[in-house]
Every structure is written in structure tokens, then in C-alpha cells.
Enzyme design. Structure first.
Site, PDB file in Angstrom:
ATOM      1  CG  HIS A 210     -13.290  12.839  17.552  1.00  0.00           C
ATOM      2  ND1 HIS A 210     -12.489  12.695  16.452  1.00  0.00           N
ATOM      3  CD2 HIS A 210     -13.949  14.005  17.380  1.00  0.00           C
ATOM      4  CE1 HIS A 210     -12.675  13.713  15.638  1.00  0.00           C
ATOM      5  NE2 HIS A 210     -13.547  14.520  16.174  1.00  0.00           N
ATOM      6  CE1 TYR A 214     -10.939  19.250  15.731  1.00  0.00           C
ATOM      7  CE2 TYR A 214     -11.841  17.270  16.757  1.00  0.00           C
ATOM      8  CZ  TYR A 214     -11.593  18.025  15.636  1.00  0.00           C
ATOM      9  OH  TYR A 214     -11.962  17.564  14.410  1.00  0.00           O
ATOM     10  CG  HIS A 361      -5.167  12.003   9.932  1.00  0.00           C
ATOM     11  ND1 HIS A 361      -5.324  13.188   9.253  1.00  0.00           N
ATOM     12  CD2 HIS A 361      -5.910  12.124  11.052  1.00  0.00           C
ATOM     13  CE1 HIS A 361      -6.137  13.977   9.933  1.00  0.00           C
ATOM     14  NE2 HIS A 361      -6.507  13.357  11.023  1.00  0.00           N
ATOM     15  CG  PHE A 362      -2.550  10.027  14.779  1.00  0.00           C
ATOM     16  CD1 PHE A 362      -3.497   9.020  14.739  1.00  0.00           C
ATOM     17  CD2 PHE A 362      -1.296   9.747  15.272  1.00  0.00           C
ATOM     18  CE1 PHE A 362      -3.171   7.756  15.163  1.00  0.00           C
ATOM     19  CE2 PHE A 362      -0.981   8.484  15.698  1.00  0.00           C
ATOM     20  CZ  PHE A 362      -1.926   7.483  15.639  1.00  0.00           C
ATOM     21  CG  HIS A 363       2.842  10.484  13.325  1.00  0.00           C
ATOM     22  ND1 HIS A 363       2.060   9.371  13.472  1.00  0.00           N
ATOM     23  CD2 HIS A 363       3.760  10.434  14.320  1.00  0.00           C
ATOM     24  CE1 HIS A 363       2.487   8.670  14.498  1.00  0.00           C
ATOM     25  NE2 HIS A 363       3.517   9.289  15.035  1.00  0.00           N
ATOM     26  NE  ARG A 424      -3.560   2.635  14.560  1.00  0.00           N
ATOM     27  CZ  ARG A 424      -4.250   3.506  15.300  1.00  0.00           C
ATOM     28  NH1 ARG A 424      -5.521   3.723  15.046  1.00  0.00           N
ATOM     29  NH2 ARG A 424      -3.668   4.155  16.283  1.00  0.00           N
ATOM     30  NE  ARG A 425      -2.900   0.941  17.954  1.00  0.00           N
ATOM     31  CZ  ARG A 425      -3.852   1.145  18.811  1.00  0.00           C
ATOM     32  NH1 ARG A 425      -4.826   0.294  18.916  1.00  0.00           N
ATOM     33  NH2 ARG A 425      -3.811   2.179  19.585  1.00  0.00           N
TER      34      ARG A 425
HETATM   35  C1  HEM Z   1      10.148  11.230  16.270  1.00  0.00           C
HETATM   36  C2  HEM Z   1       9.250  11.150  15.405  1.00  0.00           C
HETATM   37  C3  HEM Z   1       8.187  10.094  15.363  1.00  0.00           C
HETATM   38  C4  HEM Z   1       8.204   8.931  14.656  1.00  0.00           C
HETATM   39  C5  HEM Z   1       9.304   8.421  13.748  1.00  0.00           C
HETATM   40  C6  HEM Z   1       6.975   8.248  14.938  1.00  0.00           C
HETATM   41  C7  HEM Z   1       6.621   7.023  14.392  1.00  0.00           C
HETATM   42  C8  HEM Z   1       5.441   6.360  14.646  1.00  0.00           C
HETATM   43  C9  HEM Z   1       4.970   5.191  13.944  1.00  0.00           C
HETATM   44  C10 HEM Z   1       5.703   4.475  12.815  1.00  0.00           C
HETATM   45  C11 HEM Z   1       3.778   4.852  14.476  1.00  0.00           C
HETATM   46  C12 HEM Z   1       2.870   3.731  14.017  1.00  0.00           C
HETATM   47  C13 HEM Z   1       3.066   2.527  14.803  1.00  0.00           C
HETATM   48  C14 HEM Z   1       2.050   1.482  14.483  1.00  0.00           C
HETATM   49  O1  HEM Z   1       0.883   1.794  14.169  1.00  0.00           O
HETATM   50  O2  HEM Z   1       2.419   0.318  14.557  1.00  0.00           O
HETATM   51  C15 HEM Z   1       3.484   5.782  15.537  1.00  0.00           C
HETATM   52  C16 HEM Z   1       2.369   5.738  16.339  1.00  0.00           C
HETATM   53  C17 HEM Z   1       1.975   6.793  17.178  1.00  0.00           C
HETATM   54  N1  HEM Z   1       2.633   7.994  17.377  1.00  0.00           N
HETATM   55 FE1  HEM Z   1       4.432   8.484  16.591  1.00  0.00          FE
HETATM   56  N2  HEM Z   1       6.228   8.999  15.802  1.00  0.00           N
HETATM   57  C18 HEM Z   1       6.926  10.150  16.075  1.00  0.00           C
HETATM   58  C19 HEM Z   1       6.514  11.208  16.875  1.00  0.00           C
HETATM   59  C20 HEM Z   1       5.295  11.277  17.497  1.00  0.00           C
HETATM   60  C21 HEM Z   1       4.788  12.440  18.174  1.00  0.00           C
HETATM   61  C22 HEM Z   1       5.506  13.765  18.315  1.00  0.00           C
HETATM   62  C23 HEM Z   1       3.572  12.105  18.668  1.00  0.00           C
HETATM   63  C24 HEM Z   1       2.586  12.914  19.464  1.00  0.00           C
HETATM   64  C25 HEM Z   1       2.769  14.038  19.999  1.00  0.00           C
HETATM   65  C26 HEM Z   1       3.309  10.741  18.297  1.00  0.00           C
HETATM   66  C27 HEM Z   1       2.177  10.032  18.653  1.00  0.00           C
HETATM   67  C28 HEM Z   1       1.888   8.757  18.241  1.00  0.00           C
HETATM   68  C29 HEM Z   1       0.724   8.030  18.640  1.00  0.00           C
HETATM   69  C30 HEM Z   1      -0.367   8.518  19.586  1.00  0.00           C
HETATM   70  C31 HEM Z   1       0.772   6.791  17.978  1.00  0.00           C
HETATM   71  C32 HEM Z   1      -0.278   5.683  18.030  1.00  0.00           C
HETATM   72  C33 HEM Z   1       0.168   4.532  18.779  1.00  0.00           C
HETATM   73  C34 HEM Z   1      -0.780   3.396  18.622  1.00  0.00           C
HETATM   74  O3  HEM Z   1      -1.342   3.213  17.536  1.00  0.00           O
HETATM   75  O4  HEM Z   1      -0.976   2.697  19.601  1.00  0.00           O
HETATM   76  N3  HEM Z   1       4.371  10.273  17.588  1.00  0.00           N
HETATM   77  N4  HEM Z   1       4.512   6.714  15.612  1.00  0.00           N
END
Ligand code: HEM
Ligand SMILES: [Cu+2]
Ligand SMILES: [Cu+2]
Lengths: 562, 176
Positions: A210, A214, A361-363, A424-425
């Protein structure tokens, strides 16, 4: 510093090129069979995306920024040996992680919940990366001590103060993950123990997981408070408020990590209630930030001749990609804050927990606030460090606008689809089409938005990297080096101004302290006591949670099932 | 740098008004947060049913699944239209599934896992509970609308995670 920037943005480049594939997956388009030589599954890609973007990218940039800026502000040399060893630790960790993720031995996602079992290389790499990320803390403490020794009775300058509080927060927060890794996962993966306790691992993870939010956010705030107002042509409205924000974020972020476990069994309702209250309080510093930054920008806009209710907003220097990127990031944060409050409240959380509402939310928080702010910082910092000018201001602007647009579409779709229970995931595009349709057919429109947003983001990423690497390699060299735009605070007695003359690279930046110190800022100087207090509260929050778990250990064997 | 200084008067006036607004803003924010918090706490107390509560802990993660309730009973009728369901998540299915009940059924789920973490989410309801090996979690819910509900695993559990879907079929209560 340049090394940190390059390492961080390279990680983001790999991670961000996988992101849109995930977005397409939610739109029902399965790109993974075609990628089989590189990525064996959606989950391997997702592990790489989460680890590289969430950890490697942010840790490198932050460890660079939060040493470099304070050193310049104070006019002191950081302990280079320490700083370099931090870099080496993180780089070694990152390489180990890459190795173990690309050979598909560790597709456990970035949360690596046991009893899914990754390879030892993965856990050891993660350990090195985490330890490396704490190295700025001793460097900052040492620099601050030197500075205080030379200027007795004066307050720590603002950027240094904000950086230090961020690192103190992270120092405490990382204890959870480091403990999980060192005590549970490393020995387990190396074969010294054969089982682990899943719920303890999960709880320790969230002790860090968490506050890491921050740790992503606060460096962006350092830039917003410490630099942005100057870049926009104005002044920072209130210096003590900036300090207060950081301290509040620190104090409130630590004890509440287990709100991520509202839906885990074994949590008493009373703790849940308390956690809800505390989680809500985290909104306070964010709202102060919205106010202070908004007002500072308004001042800048009015100084530049903007009139009326919205005139000041238009009058901001939008042609400067370094400013435009940060202002757009601040706007996305408004959505982020609102949806964060939703998650914090317990009832709504039951509906959206682990749906794609959460990554939505976190995006809009880390994926835009942090990523865009760091991109914007690189637009002045790369020229500042290399003496080369941006190869294309237009393309830089295009990248932040596209990122903003793409993220907005993407996040809208994700939040909306989350309300339909889309998890998700989940590699949902690999389901048979009829199954996909019965389960998620009603979320068709939002899921299409997710995919479209993903494609726009791909374009944005491309533009950004052309500018970033183009400038480093081919930007035209000049003799003039852009200075660091440290902000000035304004006001009479209340504010502690850090009125700096804009100096060039060679002269160390001196501090002109305001003689009239604000009592609030003076109180907040006691960072040691604040840290101690937070540590005590955090321990008080976690001991009752961990207690029943420790008394009912589960011995779960590992599983490799991907 | 001409535009930078429209005169100290403007700066001074702006600062004064900023300070005034600052206080008002902080007051509003604090009030709003207090109200929000009170609101959620109120819900929390009143809507106990969907609140997940811990039950038994076991040292051996497969132990709960060997208990008789999880083995044969599975769906146990506990009242006129009330049931206890002993739900086990394992790679990669939910058992028992599908479950047939009548509209209006009150079901208490006892949920556990025999291997890795799973997520017990029933689409379209507030049911959302992590299935943790070695721990049995409890959640109750009233199925007042007929239809087919999908149990979706929402905690990553390996390569077939997306296909770990169960069903609860709630038949309309037409005849009395
Ligand atoms: C280029 C643009 C991006 C796209 C299109 C994108 C897309 C996605 C999508 C669709 C997911 C969900 C996947 C799922 O839950 O199955 C995801 C998960 C995630 N993204 Fe991105 N993302 C982008 C950029 C970023 C950036 C800049 C960060 C952080 C600095 C980030 C961090 C994360 C994290 C931490 C997860 C979680 C992974 C997980 O649930 O295991 N993403 N992203
Ligand atoms: Cu599962
Ligand atoms: Cu699963």
C-alpha cells in the site's frame, strides 16, 4: 543521474510495450499465440509489465531524482559511493528479475503471492532491487546533517525536506516486503524450507504494497511543489502546506496497508472499520495538494495575463512539454482521487475488489501521474544533464497529450467494465468466444474502450521514446545548460521562502532562508519523532492482525502452474 | 522576465486571498471526510451479511477439504430456503458447481482452497472473498433474483485462471 534516467525509462519501454497487449486482451483480441516465441502466456507478459513498470521504472527514477535534486538544492555533494552502490544493487536485481521472467520460470505476477512459487533468481533479484531502493535514505540523512551543521537553526530547504520524508516513509514501508522475501520466500525458493504460510506472506506484502503507492506519488509531488510553479512562471503558494502534505502522506499511508485485504478471511470487523477511517484520511493530503498546486498554477496563469474564471488556465505555458505533461498529470489525478475513495469504502470495495476497476484506478494514479510527471521531468532534465536540446518539442507535446487521451479512454473503460464484474488479471481473450460472450458480453462497450485506449497509449509511448533516446543520442549540443527550475515560495511572515537565484551548472546553489519561520514548518522539522510515531502506530496496527495468523500457521507447499 | 512581475501589490493581494481560501478549503475537506467515514462505518455495521469473517485455521492446507462437510454434504439445507455451501477452490475449478437453489435462498458459503490462492467472486453480487489454503472463510448472501450467477476466480492462480468459472442457478419461485 543520467544512468538512473536511462535505466528507468528502458524498463518502462519494455513494460509499456506489453501493456497495450493486455488492453487488447480485454477487448477480446488475443495477440499471445503470435508472440509465443517471446511470451508464453498472458501471465508471463503481465508479470513483466507489472514488475518493470511498477518497481524497476519507478525505483530507478526516484532513486536518481531524490538524490540529485536535494544535492543541487543544498549545493552539496552526495555520497557517490553509496549512490553508485544503490544503482549497482538495483541493476543486478533488475537483471535477475528480467532473466527469471523471460524464461517463464516466474510468472507469478508482480505481487508474487505464495504459494505460487517463482524461481530463486526471481526472489533474490527482488530482494536486491528492494534493498537498493532504500539507499537514497542514508545519503539524504548525511547531506541534511552536513547542511544543518553549517546553518544552525534554519529549516531544511523544501525539496530536500520532501525527498527526505518520502525516503523515510519508504524505509519503514519496505520492511514488510523485505521481511517477506528474506524470512519466507528466499529460504523457501532456495530449498531451506519446504512450505510457506500464504496469509502471512500476503499481509507482509501489503504492509509495503500500500505505501508503495505513495512512493510512486510523492516523487511526482516533489516536482509539482518544488519545480512546477517556477516552470509555469509563478510561485509556490504555500511552503508549509507542502511540508504538511508530505508528513500527512507519511503518517497515514503506513498503518493502512491491510485495507487491501478487506476481502480476506480472518480479519475482524472492528479492524476493518478503523482501516476504512484511516484510509479515508489519506485523501486529506491529496486534497491539500490539489488546492495548493491549483492555486500556484492560477497565480502563474494570472501573472502571464490570464483573466477571468478559466483564462488563467489557458494562459499557462502549454507549449512547454515539461509543464504541459505535469498539468495533464495533475488533471488525471483528480479522477484517481475520486475512484480511490470508492475503493476505500468497504461496501463498494466488495463489488470492485479484484475487478479491472482496480488496475483502472492505478493507471490514472501511477500510470499517469507518476509516468507523465517523470516524462515531463525528463524533458528538461535530459537537456540539463547532457547539454543537448530536445530534438522535437512538438513530438514531446504529442506524447504527453496522447498519453493523457489514451489513459483517459483506457481508464474510463476499465472502471466501467469493473462494475460488471470483469476480473483483473484474466486472459479472457483465450476463452472460447461463446464463453467470453456469456460472461462479459454486457461489458462490450467499456472493454472496447480499454482496447482503443491501449492502442493510443502505444502511439504515445512511441513518440516519447523517439524524443527521449533521440535527444540523448542526436540532440544538438549547445553551450547553455538549462538550470534546475527550483520554485520560489511567496508570502510574508508565514512562508519560508527558498528564493534561489537561477544559477548555472557550475555554481553550487545557495540557500537564502527566510528569516521569519512558520511555526508549522518548524514543528515539522522533527522528522525523527514523526518517523518514530508512525513506526509505533504501524506496529500497533499490524500486531493484532498478524497475531492470529502466527498462531495458526499453515504449511503450504509451492505450486508452479503456468 | 517582464511578465513575471506584475507588481508586488498583485502578489500580496493574491497571497492574502489564498490564505483565506486555504482555511475554508481545509475545513470543507475535513468535514467531507468525516461525513464519508461516518457513512461507511454506518454501512459496515448494518450490512453485516456480506462482511467476510474468518473461521477455522489449519496447518495442512488440504485438511479442510477432507472434512466431511466439504466432502459429501457440500450443499446442506439448513432451513426452509437456507443452505450452507462448502466450497472448495482448486486448480482450476470450483466444487460444487453448478449449484441449484430456489429464488430467495439464503446461502452461507464456507470457502477454502486446497492449493494456491483463489478469488471467490459471484458476478452481480457483493460476494467477494479470497480463498486461502488452510483458512475457511465465510460469507452469506440472499439470492432474491432468479438467474444464472457466475462464480469467477479473481485471484491469479495459474495458466487456466481465466477459465475457473462456476455456476449458481437460481430458479424462479413460480409455484408456492
Ligand atoms: C502503455 C500504457 C499502458 C497500458 C496500455 C497498460 C495496460 C495494462 C492493463 C490492461 C493491465 C491490466 C492487466 C490485468 O489485470 O490483467 C495493466 C496492469 C498493470 N499495469 Fe499497466 N499499462 C500501461 C502502462 C503502465 C504504467 C506506466 C505503469 C506503471 C508505472 C503500469 C503498471 C501496471 C501494473 C503495476 C499492473 C498490475 C499488474 C498485475 O495486476 O499483476 N502500467 N496494465
Ligand atoms: Cu483460481
Ligand atoms: Cu484464479
Amino acid at each position: 543521474m543520467l544512468a538512473f534516467l536511462i535505466a528507468g525509462f528502458t524498463a518502462l519501454m519494455i513494460g509499456a510495450s506489453i501493456g497495450p497487449l493486455q488492453a487488447l486482451n480485454y477487448g477480446g483480441i488475443n495477440a499471445y499465440p503470435a508472440l509465443h516465441p517471446v511470451l508464453k502466456s498472458y501471465y508471463q507478459g503481465l508479470t513483466i509489465h507489472g514488475v518493470l513498470n511498477g518497481y524497476v521504472f519507478t525505483f530507478f527514477i526516484t532513486s536518481g531524482l531524490l538524490v540529485y535534486l536535494p544535492a543541487r538544492e543544498l549545493g552539496l555533494h552526495p555520497n557517490l559511493l553509496l549512490w553508485r552502490s544503490g544503482f549497482v544493487l538495483m541493476a543486478a536485481g533488475a537483471l535477475m528479475l528480467l532473466w527469471s521472467m523471460f524464461d517463464n520460470s516466474s510468472s507469478v505476477l508482480w505481487t508474487f503471492y505464495p504459494p505460487l512459487q517463482a524461481s530463486a533468481v526471481f526472489y533474490l533479484g527482488m530482494t536486491l532491487l528492494s534493498i537498493g531502493s532504500i539507499v537514497p535514505l542514508p545519503i539524504l540523512l548525511e547531506m541534511r546533517a552536513t547542511w544543518k551543521h553549517r546553518r544552525r537553526g534554519e529549516l531544511t530547504p523544501l525539496v530536500t525536506y520532501m525527498s527526505l520524508v518520502t525516503m523515510l516513509m519508504w524505509g519503514l514501508a519496505s520492511i514488510g516486503a523485505v521481511a517477506e522475501l528474506l524470512l519466507q520466500l528466499d529460504p523457501w525458493a532456495l530449498g531451506f524450507t519446504s512450505t510457506v504460510d500464504p496469509i502471512i506472506g500476503r499481509t507482509l506484502f501489503w504492509l509495503t504494497g500500500h505505501p508503495i503507492v505513495y512512493f510512486w506519488l510523492m516523487p511526482a509531488y516533489v516536482s509539482w511543489y518544488g519545480l512546477l510553479s517556477r516552470q509555469a512562471g509563478g510561485k509556490l503558494v504555500s511552503d508549509p502546506m507542502a511540508r504538511l502534505t508530505f508528513v500527512l502522506l507519511f503518517v497515514f499511508s503506513l498503518p493502512v496497508g491491510s485495507h487491501h485485504q478487506f476481502d480476506d478471511p480472518g480479519f475482524s470487523p472492528i479492524w476493518r472499520g478503523i482501516l476504512v477511517a484511516l484510509t479515508m484520511s489519506v485523501a486529506l493530503p491529496s486534497l491539500i495538494t490539489a488546492f495548493t498546486i491549483g492555486l500556484s498554477l492560477e497565480f502563474a496563469g494570472r501573472v502571464r495575463g490570464g483573466k477571468g474564471w478559466f483564462g488563467w488556465f489557458r494562459a499557462l505555458p502549454w507549449s512547454n512539454p515539461g509543464v504541459a505533461g505535469q498539468v495533464l498529470a495533475a488533471i488525471t489525478f483528480i479522477f484517481g482521487g475520486a475512484t480511490g475513495v470508492v475503493q476505500g469504502s468497504w461496501q463498494l470495495d466488495n463489488i470492485v475488489h479484484n475487478t479491472i476497476f482496480i488496475p483502472g484506478h492505478f493507471h490514472v494514479t501511477v500510470g499517469s501521474v507518476t509516468a507523465m510527471t517523470f516524462m515531463a521531468v525528463s524533458f528538461w532534465m535530459v537537456p540539463h544533464l547532457t547539454g543537448r536540446s530536445l530534438i522535437s518539442r512538438r513530438l514531446a507535446l504529442a506524447s504527453v497529450w496522447l498519453w493523457f487521451a489514451g489513459m483517459s479512454i483506457f481508464a474510463l473503460g476499465m472502471h466501467w467494465a469493473g462494475l460488471f464484474g470483469v476480473p483483473r488479471r484474466a486472459w479472457i481473450s483465450a476463452l472460447p468466444p461463446s464463453e467470453y460472450h456469456t460472461l462479459y458480453g454486457m461489458a462490450h462497450v467499456p472493454l472496447a474502450l480499454v482496447a482503443i485506449g491501449g492502442v493510443v497509449l502505444w502511439l504515445a509511448t512511441f513518440c516519447f521514446y523517439v524524443v527521449f533516446f533521440g535527444t540523448i543520442l542526436f540532440g544538438s549540443r549547445g553551450t547553455y545548460r538549462e538550470p534546475i527550475p527550483f520554485a520560489r515560495a511567496f508570502g510574508g511572515r508565514e512562508s519560508y521562502a527558498i528564493d534561489l537565484p537561477l544559477t548555472d551548472e557550475t555554481t553550487p546553489v545557495g540557500i537564502v532562508a527566510h528569516p521569519a519561520l512558520s511555526p508549522l514548518a518548524r514543528t515539522l522539522e522533527h522528522v525523527g519523532l514523526i518517523t518514530l510515531g508512525t513506526a509505533v502506530v504501524t506496529a500497533a496496527a499490524y500486531i493484532p492482525i498478524l497475531w492470529p495468523f502466527v498462531h495458526h500457521l499453515t504449511h503450504a507447499p509451492g505450486w508452479i502452474v503456468w | 522576465m517582464n511578465t513575471q512581475s506584475p507588481g508586488p501589490d498583485f502578489e500580496h493581494a493574491f497571497h492574502r486571498s489564498a490564505e483565506r481560501h486555504e482555511r475554508v478549503w481545509i475545513f470543507c475537506v475535513v468535514t467531507m471526510l468525516l461525513l464519508l467515514t461516518a457513512g461507511t462505518m454506518f454501512y459496515a455495521v448494518y450490512d453485516y451479511g456480506v462482511v467476510t469473517k474468518g473461521a477455522a485455521f489449519h496447518a495442512d492446507p488440504t485438511a479442510p477439504a477432507r472434512e466431511t462437510a466439504f466432502q459429501d454434504g457440500r450443499v446442506i439445507q439448513t432451513g426452509p430456503n437456507a443452505y450452507s455451501v462448502y466450497m472448495v477452490g482448486h486448480l482450476w475449478m470450483w466444487s460444487p458447481s453448478p449449484i441449484h437453489v430456489k429464488q430467495g435462498a439464503a446461502i452461507t458459503f464456507y470457502v477454502t482452497s486446497t492449493d494456491v490462492l483463489h478469488g471467490f467472486e459471484v458476478q452481480g453480487t457483493t460476494i467477494n472473498l479470497t480463498a486461502v489454503p488452510g483458512i475457511v472463510g465465510t460469507v452469506s448472501y440472499n439470492f432474491s433474483h432468479p438467474g444464472t450467477y457466475h462464480i469467477i476466480c479473481n485471484e491469479f492462480c495459474g495458466i487456466e485462471h481465466q477459465a475457473m468459472i462456476g455456476r449458481i442457478i437460481v430458479d424462479p419461485a413460480t409455484r408456492s
